[in-house]
Structures are given as C-alpha cells and as structure tokens.
Design a protein around this motif. Structure first.
Motif, PDB file in Angstrom:
ATOM      1  N   LEU A 150       0.853  -1.177   0.000  1.00 15.99           N
ATOM      2  CA  LEU A 150       0.000   0.000   0.000  1.00 15.99           C
ATOM      3  C   LEU A 150       0.892   1.231   0.000  1.00 15.99           C
ATOM      4  O   LEU A 150       1.759   1.371   0.865  1.00 15.99           O
ATOM      5  CB  LEU A 150      -0.892   0.003   1.244  1.00 15.99           C
ATOM      6  N   ILE A 151       0.697   2.101  -0.986  1.00 17.45           N
ATOM      7  CA  ILE A 151       1.384   3.390  -1.016  1.00 17.45           C
ATOM      8  C   ILE A 151       0.318   4.456  -0.819  1.00 17.45           C
ATOM      9  O   ILE A 151      -0.597   4.586  -1.634  1.00 17.45           O
ATOM     10  CB  ILE A 151       2.113   3.645  -2.352  1.00 17.45           C
ATOM     11  N   GLU A 152       0.462   5.214   0.268  1.00 14.45           N
ATOM     12  CA  GLU A 152      -0.457   6.310   0.545  1.00 14.45           C
ATOM     13  C   GLU A 152       0.223   7.629   0.178  1.00 14.45           C
ATOM     14  O   GLU A 152       1.256   7.981   0.746  1.00 14.45           O
ATOM     15  CB  GLU A 152      -0.851   6.328   2.014  1.00 14.45           C
ATOM     16  N   LEU A 153      -0.370   8.315  -0.785  1.00 10.29           N
ATOM     17  CA  LEU A 153       0.114   9.631  -1.201  1.00 10.29           C
ATOM     18  C   LEU A 153      -0.541  10.714  -0.352  1.00 10.29           C
ATOM     19  O   LEU A 153      -1.690  10.562   0.058  1.00 10.29           O
ATOM     20  CB  LEU A 153      -0.269   9.898  -2.662  1.00 10.29           C
ATOM     21  N   PRO A 154       0.156  11.806  -0.128  1.00 11.30           N
ATOM     22  CA  PRO A 154      -0.501  12.917   0.564  1.00 11.30           C
ATOM     23  C   PRO A 154      -1.595  13.498  -0.334  1.00 11.30           C
ATOM     24  O   PRO A 154      -1.484  13.485  -1.564  1.00 11.30           O
ATOM     25  CB  PRO A 154       0.615  13.918   0.803  1.00 11.30           C
TER      26      PRO A 154
END
Length: 187
Positions: free
Chosen positions: A70-74
């Motif tokens: 999981l990559i959470e971007l701002p």
C-alpha cells in the motif's frame, strides 16, 4: 502461451495466473522491505507512507505468494504522476480509478515470476487493509479461521480471482470493522 498479456482475455489471464496458496514464508517480509526501498528511491520527495498489507503480511498463515504494498500519497499529490513514475520503472498498471490505482510486477507471458508484487496506490487515509492486517496478527485464532476460509476457497475458485476475493469479503469486512472500533484512529 506466447500472446502478450495485454492481448489476453480475462479467462486466459486467470488460467495463466491461477489462485495459488502456499505456506507462510519468512522471505516475504524481506522481499517487501527490498521493494519498499526501491519505491522510496523512485518517489524520494513525495512524503508517502508505504505498508506491507495482504496475507503475506500476516504471520504464520497460508497466502497467495504475492506481496501487496500500500502506497499512501498525501492529499493534493498527483496520482497520475506517481503512476507514470512507477510504470516507467517496470510496474504494469492494471486498474485506474479516480482515487485508486493498482499496479503489479512479476507477471510474465510464461506465468508468475519468482517474486510477484501488487501496489495499491491511494491517498492518505484509504487504508482499511492496515486494520485487517493488524487485527489478524493480534488474534491468531481468527487468523487461523481466515486461513481455513482461504484454503476452502482455493480450488473452487482457482481460475476466478474475483470470485475468490468476493467469497472472502464478508469475513474481511467484519474483522476490519471490529478492528476500527477497537483501534480507533491509530493510523
């Protein structure tokens, strides 16, 4: 099959890439860490959070040997730009929605590579998988129930990933909701 993946039907892809489960392997955590470092190098100034999710992140249970990341971007970051960087560095975009993009690596025209990864690209806060992962890790009896459910579905849905995922969804939703009630806003 020598046809490019992009030209295969969904049925051909499911045949080439069946649901496969294997015993938990300690190397999965190492593979995640190596890939995380690679992703951080591609997106060094993005202020992202990267997490190991999915069954390979739950200790001791059988899982599809696919490392889910999981990559959470701002909020405000360009999801399209992040996708472009990842695609230009060997990731294949599988699905694009307004606030979610799925990418993978390790799928070849001959089948799975030794290491297979899925990226779930999202905005910060879209991370229910963290609740489920941690709840299963903290409740080994329930993790065992989840493992038994997956094993019972494996051969039935070996060539239908959507049905396999759908058949697990009530269990996953139930324990994600319990985790959110118990953990609150921990993430």
């Amino acid at each position: 099959m020598n046809k490019p993946l992009s030209e295969m039907t969904l049925e051909e892809l499911w045949e080439l890439f069946p649901v496969v489960l294997s015993e938990h392997k300690d190397c999965w955590a190492d593979w995640y860490e190596e890939e995380k470092l690679s992703i951080e190098a591609l997106l060094p100034d993005w202020n992202i959070r990267i997490s190991h999710i999915g069954s390979t992140a739950i200790p001791r249970i059988w899982a599809k040997p696919v490392i889910d990341i999981l990559i959470e971007l701002p909020h405000g970051a360009s999801m399209a730009d992040a996708k472009k960087i990842l695609v230009n560095n060997g990731w294949i975009c599988m699905c694009t929605a307004e606030t979610r993009i799925s990418l993978n690596k390790g799928y070849t025209s001959q089948g799975f590579a030794e290491r297979v990864f899925h990226i779930h690209l999202r905005y910060a806060g879209d991370h229910d998988e963290l609740y489920f992962r941690d709840y299963m890790a903290g409740h080994p009896v329930l993790a065992g129930e989840y493992e038994r459910l997956k094993l019972s579905l494996w051969k039935k849905y070996e060539h239908d990933r959507d049905a396999y995922t759908d058949a697990k969804s009530a269990f996953v939703r139930k324990y994600t909701d319990l985790a959110k009630a118990e953990y609150g806003d921990r993430y």
